[in-house]
Design a protein around this motif. Structure first.
Motif, PDB file in Angstrom:
ATOM      1  N   GLU A  48     -82.927  85.229  54.909  1.00  0.00           N
ATOM      2  CA  GLU A  48     -82.705  83.888  54.356  1.00  0.00           C
ATOM      3  C   GLU A  48     -82.655  83.928  52.834  1.00  0.00           C
ATOM      4  N   LEU A  49     -83.585  84.672  52.222  1.00  0.00           N
ATOM      5  CA  LEU A  49     -83.592  84.792  50.768  1.00  0.00           C
ATOM      6  C   LEU A  49     -82.304  85.436  50.271  1.00  0.00           C
ATOM      7  N   SER A  50     -81.874  86.495  50.937  1.00  0.00           N
ATOM      8  CA  SER A  50     -80.654  87.188  50.517  1.00  0.00           C
ATOM      9  C   SER A  50     -79.432  86.313  50.687  1.00  0.00           C
ATOM     10  N   GLN A  51     -79.398  85.526  51.761  1.00  0.00           N
ATOM     11  CA  GLN A  51     -78.250  84.643  51.990  1.00  0.00           C
ATOM     12  C   GLN A  51     -78.153  83.603  50.886  1.00  0.00           C
ATOM     13  N   ARG A  52     -79.301  83.063  50.453  1.00  0.00           N
ATOM     14  CA  ARG A  52     -79.288  82.090  49.370  1.00  0.00           C
ATOM     15  C   ARG A  52     -78.797  82.727  48.069  1.00  0.00           C
ATOM     16  N   ARG A  53     -79.267  83.935  47.795  1.00  0.00           N
ATOM     17  CA  ARG A  53     -78.836  84.646  46.596  1.00  0.00           C
ATOM     18  C   ARG A  53     -77.354  85.018  46.690  1.00  0.00           C
ATOM     19  N   PHE A  54     -76.873  85.273  47.908  1.00  0.00           N
ATOM     20  CA  PHE A  54     -75.483  85.692  48.095  1.00  0.00           C
ATOM     21  C   PHE A  54     -74.513  84.598  47.680  1.00  0.00           C
ATOM     22  N   ARG A  55     -74.925  83.345  47.744  1.00  0.00           N
ATOM     23  CA  ARG A  55     -74.037  82.257  47.328  1.00  0.00           C
ATOM     24  C   ARG A  55     -73.595  82.446  45.881  1.00  0.00           C
ATOM     25  N   GLU A  56     -74.541  82.800  45.012  1.00  0.00           N
ATOM     26  CA  GLU A  56     -74.215  83.041  43.617  1.00  0.00           C
ATOM     27  C   GLU A  56     -73.294  84.251  43.468  1.00  0.00           C
ATOM     28  N   ILE A  57     -73.619  85.319  44.199  1.00  0.00           N
ATOM     29  CA  ILE A  57     -72.823  86.553  44.112  1.00  0.00           C
ATOM     30  C   ILE A  57     -71.401  86.312  44.613  1.00  0.00           C
ATOM     31  N   ALA A  58     -71.278  85.568  45.721  1.00  0.00           N
ATOM     32  CA  ALA A  58     -69.952  85.290  46.279  1.00  0.00           C
ATOM     33  C   ALA A  58     -69.104  84.477  45.306  1.00  0.00           C
ATOM     34  N   ILE A 114     -69.377  84.454  41.913  1.00  0.00           N
ATOM     35  CA  ILE A 114     -68.997  85.296  40.777  1.00  0.00           C
ATOM     36  C   ILE A 114     -67.924  86.302  41.188  1.00  0.00           C
ATOM     37  N   ALA A 115     -68.058  86.848  42.397  1.00  0.00           N
ATOM     38  CA  ALA A 115     -67.099  87.859  42.858  1.00  0.00           C
ATOM     39  C   ALA A 115     -65.769  87.255  43.284  1.00  0.00           C
ATOM     40  N   GLY A 116     -65.651  85.917  43.283  1.00  0.00           N
ATOM     41  CA  GLY A 116     -64.377  85.275  43.589  1.00  0.00           C
ATOM     42  C   GLY A 116     -64.124  85.057  45.065  1.00  0.00           C
ATOM     43  N   LEU A 117     -65.153  85.202  45.905  1.00  0.00           N
ATOM     44  CA  LEU A 117     -64.961  84.951  47.335  1.00  0.00           C
ATOM     45  C   LEU A 117     -64.880  83.464  47.634  1.00  0.00           C
ATOM     46  N   VAL A 118     -65.676  82.673  46.926  1.00  0.00           N
ATOM     47  CA  VAL A 118     -65.630  81.224  47.099  1.00  0.00           C
ATOM     48  C   VAL A 118     -65.340  80.585  45.756  1.00  0.00           C
ATOM     49  N   SER A 119     -64.644  79.477  45.799  1.00  0.00           N
ATOM     50  CA  SER A 119     -64.264  78.768  44.586  1.00  0.00           C
ATOM     51  C   SER A 119     -65.109  77.516  44.426  1.00  0.00           C
ATOM     52  N   GLN A 120     -65.447  77.189  43.161  1.00  0.00           N
ATOM     53  CA  GLN A 120     -66.200  75.962  42.892  1.00  0.00           C
ATOM     54  C   GLN A 120     -65.310  74.735  42.933  1.00  0.00           C
ATOM     55  N   GLY A 121     -64.018  74.941  43.154  1.00  0.00           N
ATOM     56  CA  GLY A 121     -63.094  73.816  43.182  1.00  0.00           C
ATOM     57  C   GLY A 121     -62.483  73.573  41.817  1.00  0.00           C
ATOM     58  N   TYR A 122     -61.901  72.394  41.655  1.00  0.00           N
ATOM     59  CA  TYR A 122     -61.249  72.034  40.397  1.00  0.00           C
ATOM     60  C   TYR A 122     -62.151  71.109  39.585  1.00  0.00           C
ATOM     61  N   SER A 171     -69.513  78.074  52.926  1.00  0.00           N
ATOM     62  CA  SER A 171     -68.497  79.110  52.723  1.00  0.00           C
ATOM     63  C   SER A 171     -69.137  80.469  52.494  1.00  0.00           C
ATOM     64  N   SER A 172     -70.139  80.515  51.616  1.00  0.00           N
ATOM     65  CA  SER A 172     -70.766  81.798  51.322  1.00  0.00           C
ATOM     66  C   SER A 172     -71.543  82.324  52.527  1.00  0.00           C
ATOM     67  N   ALA A 173     -72.160  81.406  53.300  1.00  0.00           N
ATOM     68  CA  ALA A 173     -72.894  81.829  54.490  1.00  0.00           C
ATOM     69  C   ALA A 173     -71.959  82.461  55.513  1.00  0.00           C
ATOM     70  N   LEU A 174     -70.739  81.935  55.609  1.00  0.00           N
ATOM     71  CA  LEU A 174     -69.760  82.507  56.529  1.00  0.00           C
ATOM     72  C   LEU A 174     -69.434  83.947  56.131  1.00  0.00           C
ATOM     73  N   PHE A 175     -69.184  84.173  54.831  1.00  0.00           N
ATOM     74  CA  PHE A 175     -68.923  85.527  54.366  1.00  0.00           C
ATOM     75  C   PHE A 175     -70.130  86.431  54.609  1.00  0.00           C
ATOM     76  N   PHE A 176     -71.318  85.894  54.361  1.00  0.00           N
ATOM     77  CA  PHE A 176     -72.535  86.679  54.531  1.00  0.00           C
ATOM     78  C   PHE A 176     -72.640  87.185  55.966  1.00  0.00           C
ATOM     79  N   GLU A 177     -72.403  86.298  56.922  1.00  0.00           N
ATOM     80  CA  GLU A 177     -72.507  86.690  58.328  1.00  0.00           C
ATOM     81  C   GLU A 177     -71.411  87.668  58.724  1.00  0.00           C
ATOM     82  N   VAL A 178     -70.195  87.449  58.235  1.00  0.00           N
ATOM     83  CA  VAL A 178     -69.080  88.369  58.542  1.00  0.00           C
ATOM     84  C   VAL A 178     -69.397  89.764  58.029  1.00  0.00           C
TER      85      VAL A 178
END
Length: 836
Positions: free
Chosen positions: A704-714, A716-724, A737-744
């Motif tokens: 759970e801790l890593s998944q929360r931290r992964f949101r920030e990493i995703a 910065i790495a360009g996996l998810v966009s903050q929008g316009y 969105s980041s949780a989906l990548f984390f699980e994949v």
């Protein structure tokens, strides 16, 4: 010979410019001028308000224009960017620009200085796209955007010098890593580039210079220490009757009359708080106590609208404001000459932070800076004595440098691919020139390259993650315009929870507030924000619409990351003060004031010191309590508490409730299993470093801790966009969105290095694993003193209140604590009766 003669003439012109203003050129300024004029790079470490801005600015000018102060150069020779000034905050850019422009009119009239940040208007941006000024003030994010332009190399073709302001604020985070990579790129294009950093309040200066310049350049780097002419006075506003029992913030507003008196006695004061919530409360209460101050005291923090903050800063410059209640938003850079005093509400939690804030008063060379500490509970009096001890001994916190964050590298690869493209073998050599990546492994590099080319192992089927591709010449570039647009919209490493604008139904914006707070409000609920009591109406299109509340009280927003942990430097100084108290020595006035509390702690239990670990046992109606006092700071205690609970329960099954603060840990269970192990087992095995990583991961919900931290990493790495800009994504959307990548990745790409990074960052940043390891080693060396209690001690009560706070409303918490305090005070009176 001609250049040497020009340099000498230019230095004389600089000296004359200073003399014309009645200023003295300090030796450290001349040292920087000479080194920079010779093309050398370095780091200048000097206190706030000591004159370091003009030390590096004139050094850069002398390096770029040896003919400084002579006739204007031909127009053709004047074109192009020559000096780049990087500032960590957009709020500082305008003030910095004014300071840089001042000497240009007299010494380099053919030069223009400009600014490029997120606040720069579209018209100015368009002009800069055609031609950059000779000097440009910018932020790390805007610099990366410039590097992402196809003609980036041509834009920086005449660059002579780069200055990084407030390097101590950047070097310890990913924005600093972003700067490192940008400098490595600029050095490849301009090998003779002179790079200078400005720093204050920093303990690890040699490493700071290496991180800024890179390993190779730092070998010939110049470390300049500014003259310590500035006198800093630190004192404490002592409460009239410090309580024998403390809990976080309980003094709080009891100090309001004394704070108001201090403000009254000075022409201008900055009242620093550690959190935005605290700033809101103090501003509101000061206005209630002194209604006549309406219009002459103000509020300043990072969530207020830019126009509001600009008005406050201008009011400080012009001397119109008597006091400003603020947060770290006013820690840095802006020159407030009229400010006489600084008050720090609560412990600064670190020596460097207090030095930085103290420097905001008397903010010019030769003037005395004064900061007064205002304790919000009795135990903060010990911290006040400890911080003064540390300052007198010159002990300032070090700032660690991140080690090879791959999310930042992935973003940089796409930026460079946009900015003219790259060849992998050349770029790898360049990246390793950045300090954080000096030991970047070949497999890490190949993984990052593969990730931007085909999305790594698990995203190969999705073309939008094939961001970079090699052309016929082997140069890697971004192929699709849509990918280029999305990347430029999301460049940067600043990641925070999604925020909503706060705006009146009929009126302007007040600021921004975290989405998580607004989500808990119902229409009609009141909350305090921007120094006003507001009534929540509705949320529409990422805006929280409000109206002024006519009366009543309301909630105060609590922003993420509000609580600052006690630094290691200050924690050790606190233990030194407790050692003195254990020996009956109470020399500082702060320690004399808190003496009744410490003597009661010693009578009922013992005082923790650097040589003694105190563990207390208490049986109550709630169960069996164990209190540990490592004094290692809140973040370390979170990991340590979970580790101890895990190890105790492994020996004898038990379930523990946990509470922590900066001083200690409480473990509460239904049985006395933990006490038995401490008494009859091998207590020091609890603090073993063996299998530390495995036990920490097992004791916490690491996934759970890593998944929360992964949101920030995703992000910065360009996996998810903050929008316009006008359509930002909500925190829920980003998390989903980041949780989906984390699980994949976890299920289909277990070797994905971004997952590894998420776990590493949780351990190193959220739990401070290295400091936890050092704390365990210290605890094993300490003598364990086990005290059986009849009632909570002065050190135990704050931990119990921390646990109550999670379960009770503010009113119920106050009632319960009041009952406990009454009982404890009666017991204390009885036990201390007759003692001096």
């Amino acid at each position: 010979m001609r250049r040497k003669a020009d340099a000498s003439h230019a230095a004389q012109a600089a000296e004359r410019w200073f003399a014309a203003r009645g200023w003295t050129v300090f030796d450290f300024q001349r040292q920087v001028w000479h080194a920079a004029a010779a093309g050398r790079s370095g780091l200048l470490h000097a206190g706030t308000g000591s004159g370091k801005t003009y030390a590096v600015w004139f050094g850069a000018l002398l390096h770029a224009e040896p003919a400084l102060g002579t006739l204007p150069a031909p127009a053709a020779a004047a074109q192009g960017l020559r000096v780049l000034w990087i500032t960590p905050m957009r709020a500082l850019a305008a003030d910095t620009l004014r300071a840089l422009q001042a000497p240009l009119a007299d010494l380099l009239p053919h030069w223009q200085a400009g600014m490029r940040t997120g606040d720069t208007g579209a018209g100015e941006r368009a002009r800069q796209m055609r031609s950059l000024p000779q000097a440009l003030v910018t932020t790390p994010e805007s610099l990366s955007l410039l590097l992402s332009q196809a003609d980036a190399r041509q834009r920086f073709a005449r660059l002579d010098a780069v200055i990084v302001d407030e390097w101590h604020e950047l070097m310890g985070n990913k924005r600093g890593v972003q700067v490192q990579l940008a400098l490595a790129r600029l050095r490849r294009w301009r090998p003779q580039l002179a790079v200078w950093g400005l720093s204050a309040t920093l303990g690890n200066l040699p490493q700071a210079m290496q991180a800024l310049l890179g390993e190779a350049v730092a070998r010939d780097g110049v470390l300049v220490r500014g003259e310590q002419r500035k006198r800093i006075v630190i004192d404490t506003l002592l409460p009239p009757q410090p309580a024998r029992f403390a809990w976080a913030g309980h003094l709080g507003m009891q100090m309001l009359p004394a704070v108001a008196a201090e403000i009254e006695a000075s022409a201008s004061t900055l009242v620093f708080t550690n959190t935005r919530s605290q700033a809101e409360l103090w501003y509101q209460n000061l206005l209630q106590a002194r209604p006549d101050w309406a219009g002459v005291i103000a509020l300043h923090h990072g969530s207020l609208d830019r126009e509001v903050r600009d008005w406050v800063e201008q009011g400080l410059r012009e001397g119109r404001l008597k006091a400003v209640v603020c947060t770290s938003s006013l820690d840095l850079g802006v020159d407030f000459t009229p400010v006489e005093r600084v008050l720090q509400i609560g412990s600064p939690r670190g020596v460097a932070r207090l030095l930085q804030r103290a420097g905001r008063s008397g903010h010019s060379p030769g003037r005395v800076s004064r900061a007064t500490l205002v304790p919000t509970n009795s135990l903060e009096l010990v911290e006040a004595a400890a911080v003064q001890q540390s300052m007198a001994a010159g002990q300032v916190e070090q700032r660690p440098v991140p080690d090879a964050p791959l999310d930042v590298l992935v973003q940089h690869l796409v930026t460079v691919a946009l900015g003219g493209g790259f060849r992998p073998e050349e770029l790898l050599d360049e990246v390793r020139g950045a300090w954080s990546y000096r030991r970047l492994r070949e497999d890490q590099w190949q993984w990052a390259l593969d990730f931007v080319v085909r999305g790594g192992q698990s995203l190969t089927a999705y073309p939008e993650y094939h961001r970079v591709r090699a052309d016929a010449d082997g140069v890697y570039r971004v192929g699709l315009p849509a990918i280029a647009r999305r990347h430029r919209m999301n460049i940067g490493t600043i990641v925070s929870d999604a925020s909503l604008h706060v705006q009146y139904l009929r009126g302007g914006r007040i600021g921004v507030i975290e989405e998580g707070f607004i989500a808990r409000l119902r229409p009609g609920d009141r909350f305090l924000f921007g120094g006003r009591m507001l009534e929540f109406v509705r949320v529409h299109e990422m805006t929280a619409w409000v109206r002024r509340a006519t009366s009543g009280s309301g909630a105060v927003p609590r922003w993420q990351g509000g609580r600052l942990p006690l630094s290691s430097t200050l924690a050790h100084a606190v233990l030194d003060q407790l050692e003195e108290a254990a020996q009956g020595r109470y020399a500082p006035p702060e320690m004399q004031a808190v003496r009744p509390l410490l003597e009661l702690q010693q009578a009922w239990s013992a005082l923790p010191t650097a040589q003694r670990l105190v563990v207390e046992s208490l049986k109550s109606r709630e169960g069996h309590h164990l209190f540990f006092y490592p004094f290692a700071g809140r973040l370390v205690h979170v990991g340590l508490a979970s580790l101890l609970a895990w190890r105790l329960a492994r020996e004898q099954p038990a379930t523990f409730s946990i509470a922590v603060n900066d001083y200690g840990i409480e473990l509460l269970s239904a049985s006395d299993a933990g006490l038995a192990q401490l008494e009859f087992g091998a207590p020091h095995a609890l603090f073993s470093e063996e299998r530390l990583l495995e036990d920490i991961l097992a004791s916490l919900n690491a996934t759970e801790l890593s998944q929360r931290r992964f949101r920030e990493i995703a992000r910065i790495a360009g996996l998810v966009s903050q929008g316009y800009p006008e359509q930002p994504k909500s925190a829920r959307q980003l998390q989903a969105s980041s949780a989906l990548f984390f699980e994949v990745f976890r299920k289909h790409d277990a070797g994905n290095l971004l997952l590894t990074q998420a776990q590493t960052e949780v351990l190193e940043q959220e739990l401070e694993l290295q400091r936890l390891r050092a704390t365990l080693a210290e605890l094993r060396r300490r003598q364990l003193t086990l005290a059986r209690l009849a009632r909570p001690t002065p050190f135990a009560l704050p931990l119990m209140v921390e646990r109550f706070r999670e379960k009770l409303s503010t009113e119920k918490l106050a009632d319960r604590v009041a009952r406990m305090l009454a009982e404890l005070e009666r017991a204390a009176d009885k036990s201390m009766k007759g003692k001096p």
